[in-house]
Structure formats: structure tokens, C-alpha cells
Enzyme design. Structure first.
Site, PDB file in Angstrom:
ATOM      1  N   ARG A   1      -1.480  -0.782  -5.709  1.00  0.00           N
ATOM      2  CA  ARG A   1      -2.214   0.195  -6.486  1.00  0.00           C
ATOM      3  C   ARG A   1      -1.223   1.107  -7.258  1.00  0.00           C
ATOM      4  O   ARG A   1      -2.144   1.831  -8.044  1.00  0.00           O
ATOM      5  CB  ARG A   1      -3.100   0.827  -5.309  1.00  0.00           C
ATOM      6  CG  ARG A   1      -2.349   1.936  -4.571  1.00  0.00           C
ATOM      7  CD  ARG A   1      -3.125   2.686  -3.410  1.00  0.00           C
ATOM      8  NE  ARG A   1      -2.478   3.640  -3.050  1.00  0.00           N
ATOM      9  CZ  ARG A   1      -2.907   4.351  -1.783  1.00  0.00           C
ATOM     10  NH1 ARG A   1      -4.040   3.923  -1.389  1.00  0.00           N
ATOM     11  NH2 ARG A   1      -2.237   5.432  -1.367  1.00  0.00           N
TER      12      ARG A   1
ATOM     13  N   HIS B   1     -13.812  -4.323   0.741  1.00  0.00           N
ATOM     14  CA  HIS B   1     -12.943  -3.549   1.678  1.00  0.00           C
ATOM     15  C   HIS B   1     -13.502  -2.056   1.981  1.00  0.00           C
ATOM     16  O   HIS B   1     -14.021  -1.645   1.111  1.00  0.00           O
ATOM     17  CB  HIS B   1     -11.435  -3.247   1.021  1.00  0.00           C
ATOM     18  CG  HIS B   1     -10.484  -2.576   2.005  1.00  0.00           C
ATOM     19  ND1 HIS B   1     -10.130  -3.170   2.841  1.00  0.00           N
ATOM     20  CD2 HIS B   1      -9.962  -1.405   1.626  1.00  0.00           C
ATOM     21  CE1 HIS B   1      -9.107  -2.307   3.710  1.00  0.00           C
ATOM     22  NE2 HIS B   1      -9.099  -1.344   2.669  1.00  0.00           N
TER      23      HIS B   1
ATOM     24  N   GLU C   1       2.916   4.662  -4.344  1.00  0.00           N
ATOM     25  CA  GLU C   1       3.016   5.545  -5.542  1.00  0.00           C
ATOM     26  C   GLU C   1       4.479   6.050  -5.548  1.00  0.00           C
ATOM     27  O   GLU C   1       4.991   6.400  -6.674  1.00  0.00           O
ATOM     28  CB  GLU C   1       1.843   6.810  -5.366  1.00  0.00           C
ATOM     29  CG  GLU C   1       0.438   6.365  -5.408  1.00  0.00           C
ATOM     30  CD  GLU C   1      -0.149   5.642  -4.297  1.00  0.00           C
ATOM     31  OE1 GLU C   1      -0.883   4.874  -4.465  1.00  0.00           O
ATOM     32  OE2 GLU C   1       0.586   6.070  -3.091  1.00  0.00           O
TER      33      GLU C   1
ATOM     34  N   ASP D   1       0.935  -1.089   0.136  1.00  0.00           N
ATOM     35  CA  ASP D   1      -0.008  -0.095  -0.059  1.00  0.00           C
ATOM     36  C   ASP D   1       0.857   1.292  -0.037  1.00  0.00           C
ATOM     37  O   ASP D   1       2.054   1.217   0.371  1.00  0.00           O
ATOM     38  CB  ASP D   1      -1.091  -0.098   1.137  1.00  0.00           C
ATOM     39  CG  ASP D   1      -2.292   1.088   1.048  1.00  0.00           C
ATOM     40  OD1 ASP D   1      -2.406   1.361  -0.065  1.00  0.00           O
ATOM     41  OD2 ASP D   1      -2.714   1.341   2.087  1.00  0.00           O
TER      42      ASP D   1
ATOM     43  N   ASP E   1      -8.921   4.331  -2.943  1.00  0.00           N
ATOM     44  CA  ASP E   1      -9.771   4.784  -2.054  1.00  0.00           C
ATOM     45  C   ASP E   1     -11.086   5.255  -2.449  1.00  0.00           C
ATOM     46  O   ASP E   1     -11.538   6.575  -2.319  1.00  0.00           O
ATOM     47  CB  ASP E   1      -9.144   5.795  -0.898  1.00  0.00           C
ATOM     48  CG  ASP E   1      -8.163   5.198  -0.413  1.00  0.00           C
ATOM     49  OD1 ASP E   1      -7.867   3.707  -0.342  1.00  0.00           O
ATOM     50  OD2 ASP E   1      -7.125   5.731   0.024  1.00  0.00           O
TER      51      ASP E   1
ATOM     52  N   GLU F   1       3.017   7.401  -1.887  1.00  0.00           N
ATOM     53  CA  GLU F   1       2.028   8.744  -1.470  1.00  0.00           C
ATOM     54  C   GLU F   1       2.606   9.781  -1.294  1.00  0.00           C
ATOM     55  O   GLU F   1       1.918  10.852  -1.575  1.00  0.00           O
ATOM     56  CB  GLU F   1       1.012   8.043  -0.462  1.00  0.00           C
ATOM     57  CG  GLU F   1      -0.172   8.953  -0.131  1.00  0.00           C
ATOM     58  CD  GLU F   1      -1.246   8.325   0.585  1.00  0.00           C
ATOM     59  OE1 GLU F   1      -1.488   8.822   1.679  1.00  0.00           O
ATOM     60  OE2 GLU F   1      -2.019   7.433   0.197  1.00  0.00           O
TER      61      GLU F   1
END
Length: 808
Positions: free
Chosen positions: A456, A532, A408, A405, A473, A410
Site C-alpha cells: 500500500r 477484504h 509506509e 502491509d 483501510d 506505519e
């Protein structure tokens, strides 16, 4: 949590995008050299290397400074192989061609044009350009092209007319419109059936005719200056050719196609085990459960980077993992690349120089939502080895899959330095490299295991590392649901056949039984079925009212009964790159379908149009031309090439089966450990207008890596010939694998059969057709016909030999 490019950088991008042509001198041709089927063009500002990797693609690599160390390729894995190259060099032009794709280089003015089997496709407008802060490529577009691609976006299918940032970034709570999301790709797919990809993982932009109407412009701050072209004359061939060049997705374990339960998150061992027991009590199949943040800490912030069990909440994790397996449930753990400064791993990561750094070589420390942190330098071999050691230890203890997770990443400050460049120069490659660490770790230490790797973010070609992306999300809303089909169809066309969504929606506290039901009904026909959400509203059906739970249970049972069909389309993805969800224009090239985002194909033979609007009682559905379609729920027949109005209620969504299709199904079961195709129901959708029906079913042990490449599998071919009577032929092509049924009990159900047939012949034995299914169920072999349903039921057995059945 999001990150933006430097505020100083954005005006520079805009400035240079509007003035590139004026600032670059005209490129001049100097000389050409052909060596081992690779063409090198020496030009006034560098050299251009054109490499054909097969007869359907070309890579074009511009090198401005031949003394600099070239940036490596990340997208392409193929090795060049060719039977024939055509090379003609005259005073005005160079023709360089495989048997299918050709580049024509005009010497003055310098320009490269591309052709498919002699048909013009597109051309460079200026080709490579470079200014002080930006470089890239410019191409001409024809006025009618639709453009798909650019990774994960919610924009509508045609991305032409947009200027799209190439920077993987979280998009929290998005709904029907999101221009920048978790997984951007410098990849364009044209409705003219060619793909144009840029093998560059730096921050940049794709201008798809926004600034200049008929100009496609790729812009980047640095990195490898190359692009590749892939062509085909069919949509299926295009994705197959693209994934041959960039890599095919390995088959996932069979359990990954089952029901996977997840939330943010399960706080304790007791809670997690009680959820599994509740699924069993409610008789809802379950194959996987996912642990979010709390497996390594008691709350959301302050613990990221521990990467060890929080024993206060999970006192006996190894025992828990073993008990989960005994119940048929696999366990997946979340991990992140952020190592908080107060975490248990920070000191050793800093001491071993495994973290992204400042210019002075010290760890780059910054604040974000989860705490004060450093970022693992995933590009450094020592950091990869360290990270894999943690994965390996937990995998040995019983963990079955991994969730990467925030990859990126993030938050990724511009001036953070990695071993191979600044953050912005490698940002879009981070998730790609992370997936590679897991893929290669499994290959080396668990070579027979098929890993499940949820992530992701990634890059072109990340599918070859087994990366399973999800759409991030998404808001728990009708708008959030409505964007999911588009996202999965687009990503499937770009090689990611397992793109899926958080079923039920992730963000927000909107609770609506109808929305929840509709999202999970759609989920039955999306690649991964995984609920989820945040904790405000339960994502698991076991915590919803019986009225909702009962509908959802039936649909989950349907997904499990369809396991042979679903596993077969997973096999198609592995061998051909065909996504599981496919646009309607893959079957019907009606130009109007290029923008279709409500209806899609699930494999070759099932058409699905999920209900994505509140209170809908009927739905307008297009059925592809040149086929006949049958409503799965009602049996109603429709001709293709038209829109039909389909009544729906809360228990149904429009699902159609193509006439001439074989749909293999099995009895209900609770998890993949119980799966067997020893009892197989083979539904054949007959129509008098269909003279030949075909299909196949792929089977293996569901867990051994690359079974389909190792002669550890079987394929059963299904054929039906309609010549006034029906001849069915079932042809097993068999190797051996663990659990393979040596003989199958098969019931063929022929739908829409309205003939006065008295007998059938199974191989050399003749049987009179009866009218009692109860009687048929007591027999090993025979047939029964029900005139009220229009279904012919044929019961027999299949072992190693070809089975022939004739209706007389």
C-alpha cells in the site's frame, strides 16, 4: 496507527514556505559545458546538470556541494538515448533542446523555461532554493492549469489550491476526504500535458498554489535535489512517456484478475479450507485467498515478526497449500517489516544488525499497536538478503503471492537511523525498496514466475517492481465507496494501473446489502477484484443472503467471461503504461471532464458509471464525444458528447460499449486453471455511422514472466470495414506457448445489425443466413440472424491463417 512529523518541524515548514524568496540571493550564471548531450550549468551557488533521457523528457539535478556524495536516483531507470540535440549559447540565453522538449536558460536574471515543440509550458520561478532546514524548487503556474497527482489522496481530481504533505501515512476509516494517505508521491500532472516529478524520498510538502496562488513549490528536509519533466501532446502519450522513464508494470499472472477472497483474517487451516469449499459449493468462481495476521499467531497483537506458520492453527500448511492449488486457488500471505521484541526472529535480526538503530548503533525499540517492536532496515543489503530468504522458503513450499502491509512504515520515529539516513530522509522510499527486494528475489530465484506483490506504499516508479497498491483501510460506508474511482484514476495516471480497493469496505460494522452489492459491481471493473474487511461484517459473498449473493455471482461470472478483454488491457499497461481504469478526458478533451470522478473508461471500449449512492434509481452519465455508445444491458443507442439519464436497479449499473468495438468473451469458468479461449465469443458493436472498427486480443500461458517479450504469446487483430456491407478480418500473429489453442471455435455476434442480408461469405465459402440459433449451434460454420434482438451470429473457426468474413 499513524505517525506525525515532529511537532517542532511543522512550524519550521510553514515559516520557511512563506519567506523563501526573501532569504535567497539571486542566482548568477557562470558558465556552461555540453558533454555527451548532457548540459552542465555552473552557477553562483552550485551547478545544474540537465540530462535528456529521450526526446520527451529532461532531468534537472541541482548540486550545491560538489564534494558531497550525491543521493542516488530512485524514480528514473531509463538510460539516456538521443538522435539529435540542439545547443545554442549566446550572450543572453542558452537553448538546449531535443526534437520535442526544450529548456531555454536566461542568463540574467537566471531562469529556466520549458517548451514543447516550441510552445511554452512553464518556468522556474526561483528554481532551487535552500534555507537552514528546508530546500526545494519553485515554479510558476498559469492561471488555468488543473493539477493532478501527489500520489493517493481523496480531494477531487484537481489538487490545485492544496498544500499537501509528502509523508506516506495510514488513513484509517477515511471516506470522501483524505489529504494524506498511504502512498504520497512528489509528482504533479498538469492539464497542459506535462508531468513534473521530484526524485526525492524524504519527508516534504507539495504546495500547489495554496500559499501563493500561481506558485508550485516543492519542499523537503533533504535528499536528492532534482526534478524531471515529461511531455506529450496526448494523455495516453504522457503516461506512456512517463512509464518509459520510470518503468513499466510487469504483467501479473492471469489468476490475479480473478476473484480473490480475503479478510482480517482466517484463523485456521480448517476455516480457510471451508471457505474455499463454500465458494465451490455456491458455484462462485475463486482464484485466490489471502491470509492475514493469524497465519503466524493466534491473535492480533504480540506475534508480528514470527514469519513462520502457527502450527496450532495451521498444522499442515504445505498440505493445505497443495490442496488449495488442486482446487485452482492460489494462496497469498501477509508480511510486515516490524519485528516484535518477543517474536521468534528478533534475536537473529539484532545479532546480525538488520534493524533500524539509535545513534549508538543499538536497535531502536518502540511501542505501537501490535507490540514492542523494532523495524527492519530494508535499505541494508544484509537485511534484504535475510528477508528474501524467508520469502523464498515459503514460496518453495507453495505460497503464490505476498502482501506487504504497514509499509509506509506505519510507525517510523524521526530519529530512527537507517543505513542510508534518518527515518524522515528515506521514509517515502521504504515501500519502494521493499517491493524491489521481492521483485529482484523472484527474478533471481524464480525467473519464470510472475509474482503478485500487494503493497500500500511506495514511491515514483514502484510499478516497475510489480507493486500492486490498494487504497488502504477505507470505511465501510457510501462515502468510502464514493472516493474509490478518484483514487484509482489518479494513481493510474501516475503509473500505478492496478490501484484497487478492499471490495465491500474495510473499516466498521455497517452492514448494508445494497452497499455491498454496489461495491462489488464496481469491483468487476476495477483492476484487482479482492474482497477484504474486518470480521464484523463478512467480506465474502458466500456469507450474504441469496438475494445479494445471486446478483454478485452474476457479476463475478461476467468478470470471468471478460477475461480475454481484461487480460488484453493488462497487456496494454505492460507495453504502454496505459492504466486499466482511464479518465474520460483520455478520450474526450472537454475541459468539464477534468473533474469527473463518477464515470470512467475500462480499457478503450467499455464505459462504466458505478452506482455509489444509496437508493439511486437513475444516474446521469456523460458519454464521450465523437463516438456512439450502446447500453450493455438494454442495447439502447446514444450519441456521445452529452449527458444521458440511465435508469438503474439493484441488478444493473450504467455500462456502455463504444460503437466499433470488439469485446472478446469466453464461457463461464471457475478459476484460471480452467481458463481457455478455445471457445471464443467475439462481440462486435456495429453502427452504420462507424466505417472502421478495430481491436485486438492478447493471449499467453498466463503465468510465465515476460511472455510478451519472449515470443511466447499470440495477438489476434480484429478489423471490421463498413462499406454498405461488413467485412470482418481476423488476423492471428502467433508464437507458441503452453496451452495455446491450435484452433478456436469463434462465434461473432454483431450487435445492432438491421440489414436485409441474405448470405455471408467465410473465406471462399458462402452460407445462407438462417433464423435459428439452435440450428446454428449444431453447425461448425454458418450464420443466423435474430430480428428481435438485432444480432447477427456468425460461427466459424480460426487457426493460423487470416480469416475474412463478408456480409452480402
Amino acid at each position: 496507527m499513524t505517525i506525525r512529523l515532529s511537532s517542532l518541524l511543522l512550524p519550521i515548514y510553514l515559516l520557511f514556505s512563506l519567506s523563501i524568496s526573501a532569504q535567497n540571493k539571486e542566482r548568477e550564471f557562470v558558465s556552461a559545458n555540453l558533454n555527451n548531450n548532457i548540459l552542465t550549468l555552473n552557477v553562483s551557488d552550485g551547478k545544474i546538470i540537465i540530462t535528456p533521457y529521450s526526446d520527451v523528457n529532461l532531468e534537472i539535478h541541482f548540486i550545491e556541494d560538489s564534494t558531497a556524495t550525491p543521493f542516488p536516483s530512485n524514480a528514473i531507470i531509463d538510460e539516456p538515448y538521443l538522435d539529435k540535440i540542439t545547443y545554442l549559447n549566446d550572450e543572453h540565453q542558452i537553448h538546449f533542446a531535443t526534437t520535442k522538449i526544450s529548456a531555454v536558460i536566461n542568463k540574467k536574471p537566471f531562469k529556466i523555461c520549458y517548451y514543447r515543440l516550441g510552445e511554452f509550458l512553464f518556468s522556474e520561478e526561483q528554481g532551487y532554493f535552500s534555507n537552514d532546514s528546508i530546500s526545494g524548487f519553485r515554479f510558476n503556474l498559469n492561471k488555468t492549469e488543473h493539477l493532478f497527482g501527489a500520489g493517493e489522496r481523496a480531494l477531487g481530481m484537481n489538487r490545485r489550491g492544496h498544500r499537501l504533505q509528502l509523508y506516506n501515512r495510514a488513513s484509517y476509516g477515511y471516506e470522501t476526504h483524505a489529504e494524506l494517505m498511504y502512498y504520497s508521491m512528489p509528482l504533479v500532472i498538469s492539464s497542459e500535458k506535462y508531468m513534473l516529478g521530484f526524485d526525492n524520498g524524504a519527508s516534504g510538502w507539495l504546495d500547489l498554489g495554496k500559499t501563493e496562488e500561481d506558485i508550485l513549490q516543492f519542499e523537503t528536509i533533504g535528499g536528492r535535489q532534482s526534478y524531471f519533466v515529461v511531455i506529450s501532446d496526448t494523455w495516453q502519450g504522457l503516461v506512456a512517456n512517463f512509464t518509459e522513464l520510470t518503468g513499466r508494470q510487469p504483467m501479473l499472472p492471469r489468476w490475479s484478475l480473478g476473484n480473490i477472497s480475503s479478510r482480517m483474517g482466517y484463523h485456521s487451516q480448517e476455516e480457510l479450507e471451508s471457505v474455499i469449499d463454500k465458494y465451490i459449493e455456491d458455484e462462485i468462481p475463486l482464484d485466490g485467498i489471502v491470509l492475514d495476521l493469524y497465519w503466524f499467531g493466534p491473535d492480533v497483537t504480540g506475534h508480528m515478526g514470527n514469519l513462520e506458520w502457527h502450527r496450532d492453527s495451521f498444522p499442515e500448511p504445505e498440505l493445505m497449500l497443495r490442496r488449495n492449488k488442486e482446487k485452482g486457488v492460489k494462496t497469498v500471505l501477509i508480511t510486515e517489516p516490524f519485528i516484535l521484541k518477543n517474536s521468534g526472529k528478533y534475536a537473529e535480526c539484532a545479532a546480525q544488525n538488520l534493524l533500524g538503530t539509535k545513534a549508538d548503533g543499538s536497535p531502536y525499540i518502540f511501542d505501537f499497536f501490535f507490540g514492542t517492536t523494532a523495524l527492519l532496515d530494508i535499505f541494508k543489503p544484509e537485511a534484504q538478503d535475510w528477508f528474501w530468504t524467508i520469502y523464498k522458503k515459503h514460496t518453495f513450499s507453495g505460497v503464490d503471492g505476498w502482501w506487504g502491509d504497514l509499509g509506509e512504515p506505519e510507525v517510523h520515529p524521526d530519529d530512527l537511523l537507517h543505513v542510508n539516513g534518518r527515518a524522515d530522509e528515506v521514509h517515502n522510499l521504504y515501500g519502494h525498496e521493499w517491493a524491489k527486494v521481492l521483485h529482484e528475489g523472484y527474478r533471481n530465484d524464480f525467473p519464470e514466475t510472475r509474482p503478485v506483490i500487494l503493497m500500500r506504499s511506495g514511491f515514483i516508479g514502484s510499478q516497475r517492481y510489480g507493486l500492486v497498491p490498494w487504497s488502504g483501510d477505507v470505511n465501510r460506508s457510501w462515502g468510502g465507496l464514493q472516493s474509490q474511482i478518484e483514487i484509482s484514476l489518479q494513481m493510474g495516471m501516475q503509473g500505478h494501473g492496478y490501484m484497487h480497493s478492499d471490495l465491500g469496505g474495510f473499516a466498521g460494522d455497517y452492514r448494508d446489502d445494497e452497499l455491498y452489492t454496489r461495491w462489488l459491481q464496481y469491483g468487476i471493473f476495477q483492476p484487482i477484484f479482492r474482497t477484504h474487511a474486518q470480521e464484523d461484517v463478512p467480506p465474502e459473498p458466500i456469507f450474504w443472503p441469496d438475494s445479494t449473493k445471486n446478483i454478485v455471482r452474476e457479476y463475478i461470472n461476467l468478470r470471468y467471461q471478460l477475461m480475454p478483454y481484461n487480460y488484453t488491457i493488462m497487456h496494454q499497461n505492460a507495453i504502454l503504461g496505459l492504466p486499466m481504469m482511464r479518465p474520460l478526458f483520455y478520450m474526450d478533451e472537454n475541459p468539464e471532464l477534468l473533474d469527473e470522478t463518477k464515470t470512467y473508461l475500462w480499457g478503450d471500449d467499455i464505459l462504466v458509471s458505478p452506482a455509489v449512492e444509496k437508493g439511486v434509481t437513475s444516474q446521469k452519465v456523460y458519454l464521450p464525444a465523437h463516438h456512439i455508445w450502446y447500453n450493455y444491458f438494454t442495447g439502447e443507442k446514444h450519441y456521445g458528447g452529452q449527458y444521458v439519464d440511465v435508469p438503474v436497479d439493484i441488478k444493473t449499473i450504467p455500462v456502455f460499449i463504444k460503437a466499433g468495438a470488439f469485446i472478446p468473451m469466453v464461457p463461464k469458468f471457475m478459476n484460471a486453471e480452467e481458463y481457455s479461449s478455445k471457445q471464443l465469443t467475439l462481440h462486435y458493436y456495429h453502427d452504420d455511422a462507424v466505417h472502421n472498427g478495430h481491436g485486438y486480443m492478447y493471449e499467453d500461458d498466463g503465468k510465465t514472466k515476460d511472455s510478451h517479450l519472449k515470443q511466447q504469446s499470440e495477438t489476434i487483430l480484429f478489423d471490421c470495414i463498413n462499406r454498405g456491407y461488413l467485412t470482418f478480418k481476423l488476423t492471428p500473429l502467433r508464437y507458441q506457448y503452453e496451452g495455446m489453442p491450435q484452433e478456436r471455435e469463434i462465434e461473432i455476434v454483431v450487435h445492432n445489425f438491421h440489414r436485409k442480408t441474405k448470405h455471408i461469405k467465410i473465406d471462399d465459402k458462402e452460407y445462407k443466413i438462417g433464423g435459428s440459433l439452435r440450428r446454428l449451434n449444431k453447425l461448425d460454420e454458418g450464420a443466423a440472424y435474430k430480428s428481435k434482438t438485432g444480432k447477427l451470429h456468425i460461427k466459424t473457426k480460426l487457426s493460423n491463417n487470416i480469416l475474412t468474413i463478408i456480409t452480402e
